[in-house]
Design an enzyme around this catalytic site. Sequence first.
Site, PDB file in Angstrom:
ATOM      1  N   ASP A  99      -0.424   6.881  -9.412  1.00 43.93           N
ATOM      2  CA  ASP A  99      -1.811   6.683  -9.822  1.00 43.93           C
ATOM      3  C   ASP A  99      -2.588   7.952 -10.138  1.00 43.93           C
ATOM      4  O   ASP A  99      -3.802   7.934 -10.208  1.00 43.93           O
ATOM      5  CB  ASP A  99      -2.555   5.922  -8.725  1.00 43.93           C
ATOM      6  CG  ASP A  99      -2.512   6.626  -7.367  1.00 43.93           C
ATOM      7  OD1 ASP A  99      -2.137   7.821  -7.322  1.00 43.93           O
ATOM      8  OD2 ASP A  99      -2.857   5.993  -6.363  1.00 43.93           O
ATOM      9  N   GLU A 121       6.173   2.221  -8.715  1.00 45.72           N
ATOM     10  CA  GLU A 121       5.093   1.865  -7.799  1.00 45.72           C
ATOM     11  C   GLU A 121       3.937   1.226  -8.572  1.00 45.72           C
ATOM     12  O   GLU A 121       2.777   1.576  -8.423  1.00 45.72           O
ATOM     13  CB  GLU A 121       4.604   3.080  -6.993  1.00 45.72           C
ATOM     14  CG  GLU A 121       3.811   2.680  -5.752  1.00 45.72           C
ATOM     15  CD  GLU A 121       3.230   3.872  -5.017  1.00 45.72           C
ATOM     16  OE1 GLU A 121       3.591   4.057  -3.847  1.00 45.72           O
ATOM     17  OE2 GLU A 121       2.415   4.616  -5.610  1.00 45.72           O
ATOM     18  N   GLU A 135      -7.966   6.883  -8.890  1.00 40.96           N
ATOM     19  CA  GLU A 135      -6.608   6.331  -8.887  1.00 40.96           C
ATOM     20  C   GLU A 135      -6.540   4.852  -9.258  1.00 40.96           C
ATOM     21  O   GLU A 135      -5.600   4.408  -9.928  1.00 40.96           O
ATOM     22  CB  GLU A 135      -5.957   6.575  -7.523  1.00 40.96           C
ATOM     23  CG  GLU A 135      -5.618   8.021  -7.220  1.00 40.96           C
ATOM     24  CD  GLU A 135      -6.776   8.828  -6.684  1.00 40.96           C
ATOM     25  OE1 GLU A 135      -6.592  10.045  -6.449  1.00 40.96           O
ATOM     26  OE2 GLU A 135      -7.866   8.256  -6.470  1.00 40.96           O
ATOM     27  N   HIS A 216      -7.896  13.667   2.352  1.00 40.37           N
ATOM     28  CA  HIS A 216      -8.099  14.379   1.093  1.00 40.37           C
ATOM     29  C   HIS A 216      -8.751  13.547   0.003  1.00 40.37           C
ATOM     30  O   HIS A 216      -9.013  14.048  -1.089  1.00 40.37           O
ATOM     31  CB  HIS A 216      -6.756  14.881   0.560  1.00 40.37           C
ATOM     32  CG  HIS A 216      -5.869  13.772   0.071  1.00 40.37           C
ATOM     33  ND1 HIS A 216      -5.066  13.046   0.913  1.00 40.37           N
ATOM     34  CD2 HIS A 216      -5.686  13.260  -1.166  1.00 40.37           C
ATOM     35  CE1 HIS A 216      -4.416  12.141   0.215  1.00 40.37           C
ATOM     36  NE2 HIS A 216      -4.768  12.236  -1.052  1.00 40.37           N
ATOM     37  N   ARG A 218     -10.965  11.811  -2.719  1.00 43.90           N
ATOM     38  CA  ARG A 218     -12.193  12.217  -3.385  1.00 43.90           C
ATOM     39  C   ARG A 218     -13.388  11.383  -2.947  1.00 43.90           C
ATOM     40  O   ARG A 218     -14.491  11.889  -2.795  1.00 43.90           O
ATOM     41  CB  ARG A 218     -12.036  12.104  -4.908  1.00 43.90           C
ATOM     42  CG  ARG A 218     -11.176  13.180  -5.541  1.00 43.90           C
ATOM     43  CD  ARG A 218     -11.026  12.927  -7.038  1.00 43.90           C
ATOM     44  NE  ARG A 218     -10.159  13.931  -7.662  1.00 43.90           N
ATOM     45  CZ  ARG A 218     -10.585  15.045  -8.246  1.00 43.90           C
ATOM     46  NH1 ARG A 218     -11.880  15.298  -8.262  1.00 43.90           N
ATOM     47  NH2 ARG A 218      -9.747  15.895  -8.805  1.00 43.90           N
ATOM     48  N   HIS A 248      -5.685  19.849   3.727  1.00 47.58           N
ATOM     49  CA  HIS A 248      -5.518  19.892   2.273  1.00 47.58           C
ATOM     50  C   HIS A 248      -6.172  21.149   1.706  1.00 47.58           C
ATOM     51  O   HIS A 248      -7.157  21.656   2.245  1.00 47.58           O
ATOM     52  CB  HIS A 248      -6.152  18.642   1.657  1.00 47.58           C
ATOM     53  CG  HIS A 248      -5.702  18.345   0.263  1.00 47.58           C
ATOM     54  ND1 HIS A 248      -6.247  18.936  -0.849  1.00 47.58           N
ATOM     55  CD2 HIS A 248      -4.747  17.504  -0.213  1.00 47.58           C
ATOM     56  CE1 HIS A 248      -5.668  18.483  -1.944  1.00 47.58           C
ATOM     57  NE2 HIS A 248      -4.754  17.602  -1.590  1.00 47.58           N
TER      58      HIS A 248
END
Length: 373
Positions: A99, A121, A135, A216, A218, A248
């Site tokens: 993604d 996936e 994503e 991590h 967003r 991260h």
Amino acid sequence: MPVPKRVLTVFGTRPEAIKLFPVLHALEQDDRFDSRVCVSAQHRAMLDSVLEIAGLSPHYDLDLMKPNQSLDALTAAALTGLGAVMDEEKPDWVVVQGDTTTVMAGAIAAYYRQIPVCHVEAGLRSGDIYRPWPEEVNRKIVGSFATLHCAPTETAAKALRSENVDPKTVHVTGNTVIDALHWVTKEVAAKPELASGLADIEARFAGKHIVGMTSHRRENFGEGMEAIASAVREIASREDIAVIFPVHLNPNVRSVMNEALAGLDNVALIEPLDYPHFARLLDIAHIMLTDSGGVQEEAPALGKPVLVMRETTERPEGVEAGTAKLVGTDADTIIAEVGKLLDDTDAYEAMARAHNPFGDGHASQRICDLLAG
């Protein structure tokens, strides 16, 4: 003998590399294919560590990572860079996974050239285009035109069929992350030095329950990340636990976590781990606290409960099976749910013993067979 099919596999981040290296190993060992690899290096350092352990040498490296790069700048660079590689290679298939921005740009570049796309996936959906962001939309874009959809579970396959994707193009393969975890576990068993770098931390926290942590996403930047940090600070005040947190590289994560957690006796803020060491962290953890997608699949394979610091997940199978639980980013909720697993043996065992719904370790070979036709 038939001419081997040329397969160009495109990826750019550590999670993509982990989930694709078993597919690449299978392609390289199969005479039906001429396997080519292009990395965008959307995540440079974390990507390289996986390439090294998996023994992969990309044929093309676009090295697109730039400090504080906007999504539109990254997308434009990935689209033109990957398109140029496809013009040179003229592959029979382009393979993408998951993604990321690289996935979306790579698939569109292939579509512009009328090259069939295999989406590994495929079909994960949260139902909210801003969680995970970007994503969720990246997946939906690729799902609208891919030629071959390799869904990790029947739930993902149903999501695709509900969007009017041709059922003949949708196949349940299992998730390649289980293939990868089996592979790296065997490697570490044969070569313990591959994951010996956590030995000092393990000794420091001997006798404590380990809470492994990653964060991590967003959509958690800002208030969400600050609430997570606050929760971890409170959790770490317990004498019976310790938190191991590979932080991260994104400054939106590092600045918040360093300010809130640096110097605490029961917290180890460490650099991102290579794949063998991350598998070791999963192995020694009592609980995994994460906003990652992949951890929701990997930890249950080792019997470790996962508390997911998100409001939604595109992996509902784990929640339905009982291996994962959504806890959001409210600090009080996170603290309460971690405490429940630490203090209630029945609650812990119910999650630890739940069936992992994400695969049997043979997804990569199924994908190769589908590509071969």
